[in-house]
Scaffold this motif. Structure first.
Motif, short mmCIF file in Angstrom:
data_model
loop_
_atom_site.label_atom_id
_atom_site.label_comp_id
_atom_site.label_asym_id
_atom_site.label_seq_id
_atom_site.Cartn_x
_atom_site.Cartn_y
_atom_site.Cartn_z
N TYR A 1 0.69 -1.27 0.12
CA TYR A 1 0.01 -0.12 0.10
C TYR A 1 0.93 1.31 0.10
O TYR A 1 0.70 2.43 -0.88
N ILE B 1 10.06 -8.22 -3.88
CA ILE B 1 10.40 -9.66 -4.17
C ILE B 1 9.43 -10.67 -4.59
O ILE B 1 9.54 -11.55 -4.90
N ASP B 2 8.20 -9.90 -4.72
CA ASP B 2 7.11 -10.56 -5.30
C ASP B 2 6.96 -10.30 -6.84
O ASP B 2 6.59 -9.18 -7.02
N TYR C 1 17.59 -5.34 -6.63
CA TYR C 1 18.20 -4.27 -6.09
C TYR C 1 19.11 -3.50 -6.89
O TYR C 1 19.13 -2.44 -6.98
N LEU D 1 -0.63 8.17 5.21
CA LEU D 1 -1.58 8.13 4.46
C LEU D 1 -2.80 7.29 5.23
O LEU D 1 -2.55 6.10 5.84
N GLU E 1 -5.45 4.31 4.13
CA GLU E 1 -6.02 3.41 3.25
C GLU E 1 -7.54 3.58 2.66
O GLU E 1 -8.32 4.29 3.40
#
Ligand code: NAD
Length: 425
Positions: free
Chosen positions: A10, A31-32, A69, A157, A159
């Motif tokens: 998010y 990493i996803d 990275y 922030l 959501e």
């Protein structure tokens, strides 16, 4: 400026998209791989109003994503750490993801030995002391890197309003040495909001104090609401009046089923954990958590009072997300409620406009419906757990229940027939 964002959840995705909108070159790292692919295709990996438009506008031109990275950090002037900081089993902050990301940043900086100044900025919410005592040593592990600055820039922030909040903040807090903080401040210079420049630990604490205060307001309103209900007083009238006091304000005084989400519950617990390590006894913070944990169970108590034993009964749960306009179910108050309903032998028919798929992973045995009307059909009771706007226009749909028994945890509907009861009113 060239900015690397580590973590595309998010905070990371919204930060990346908004920095691109402010004219910076952004590369996101996660990493996803599935999230990386989505961002590169201009598709948000999470639901946030306005985010799809920004990604579509900037993907590949000003904003890209990678799993590497080394592909992101060397060409960047600043790197923002936006990875998760969950709670461990004791409620204390789990810094393993932050450590892992910091090591990877340190490796990428070392491997590519930069000459120019690079600033690593912690945006993840971390307990005071983390940036200097955990992150900085990992980034500068191998050598004293004079040209690597460290800063802390907490994110405030909300959501569901994340893009709007990022572009229209009421505060920007930057902790760090003057030259690092100044570099971070330059990123935000097109946003008309004066930055609060401070030291790193103070910046970390501002975030916790901010969230803990808001959580306290909610638990306070809930406690007053519970008392009001016994007295036949409408807590919303009470809160509306006290909210007119400029020292209080009307925000965050909506009594109901309690707060959830990825921040308030874990942040209050993390501050309690840090306070305990320091030998402090955080009485108020502990009470805030306790009120919040008991509040959803009151929904079940009220339901049982109305319909008795729940074994074999079918209950509609309207709203699964921790609040409206998001698909986020982390710490949603619907979770302990559904767990309890199932544990008491009830079956659950649930509806949420956005969060059903996320909840399916938690409760595969719940029946997930396409509409509130479908969920209500043939049920013996209904619990309202999220304040989705569309619930406000529900009316005839309740007639499909076996008997109308509605317990509202969010003051989301108004119903003048059957049993309609609010958790605190
Ligand atoms: P999130 O779980 O949605 O996203 C974290 C991302 O980091 C995931 O996409 C994950 O795949 C990625 N990740 C994990 N390990 C990684 C690694 N080693 N390298 C690169 N990426 C990695 O988290 P979030 O909700 O965006 O929160 C991030 C931080 O911001 C937390 O500390 C949170 O407390 C704070 N925060 C969150 C909000 C909010 O509303 N969600 C608001 C303010 C602050």
């Amino acid at each position: 400026m060239n900015v690397a964002i580590i973590g595309t959840g998010y905070v990371g995705t919204v930060t990346g998209a908004c920095f691109a909108e402010l004219g910076h070159n952004v590369v996101c790292v996660d990493i996803d791989r599935s999230k990386v692919d989505l961002i590169n295709a201009g598709i948000p990996p999470i639901h946030e109003p306005g985010l799809a438009e920004l990604l579509e506008k900037h993907a590949r031109a000003g904003l890209r994503a990678t799993v590497d990275y080394n592909d992101a950090i060397p060409s960047s002037d600043l790197t923002f750490i936006c990875v998760g900081t969950p709670s461990d089993e004791d409620g204390r902050i789990d810094l393993s993801i932050v450590r892992c990301a910091s090591e990877s940043i340190g490796d990428a900086l070392e491997l590519n030995g930069r000459d120019s100044h690079h600033v690593v900025v912690v945006k993840s919410t971390v307990v005071p002391g983390t940036t200097e005592d955990v992150v900085a040593p990992l980034i500068r592990a191998r050598e004293e890197r004079e040209n690597v600055g460290i800063a802390m820039n907490p994110e405030f922030l909300r959501e569901g309003k994340a893009v709007y909040d990022f572009m229209n903040p009421d505060k920007i807090v930057i902790g760090g040495d003057p030259s690092s903080a100044e570099m971070v401040a330059r990123l935000y210079e097109k946003i008309p909001c004066e930055a609060t420049l401070t030291d790193i630990r103070t910046a970390e604490m501002i975030k916790y104090a901010n969230n803990s205060f808001l959580a306290t307001k909610i638990s306070f309103a809930n406690e007053i609401g519970n008392i009001c209900k016994q007295l036949g007083i409408d807590v919303y009238e009470v809160m509306s009046a006290i909210g007119k006091d400029f020292r209080i304000s009307e925000q965050f005084l909506n009594a109901g089923a309690g707060f959830g989400g990825s921040c308030f519950p874990k942040d209050v617990k993390a501050l309690i954990g840090r306070a305990e390590e320091l030998g402090c006894d955080p009485l108020i913070l502990r009470a805030v958590v306790r009120v919040n944990e008991e509040q959803p169970m009151r929904m079940i108590e009220l339901l049982v009072k109305r319909i008795g034993d729940l074994r074999g009964r079918k209950i509609a749960v309207l709203g699964l997300a921790f609040k409206n306009d998001t698909d986020d179910i982390r710490e949603a108050r619907s979770i302990p409620v559904i767990r309890k309903l199932l544990g008491m032998g009830a079956s659950v028919a649930a509806y949420d406009p956005l969060a059903a798929e996320n909840m399916r992973a938690v409760f595969p045995d719940v029946e997930y419906c396409q509409s509130a009307a479908d969920a209500l059909n043939g049920t013996d009771g209904c619990l309202i757990m999220t304040e989705w706007d569309e619930f406000g226009s529900l009316d005839l749909e309740f007639d499909a229940m076996n008997e109308i028994v509605v317990i509202d945890g969010r003051r989301a509907v108004s119903l003048d027939r059957g049993v309609y009861e609010g958790i605190c009113w």
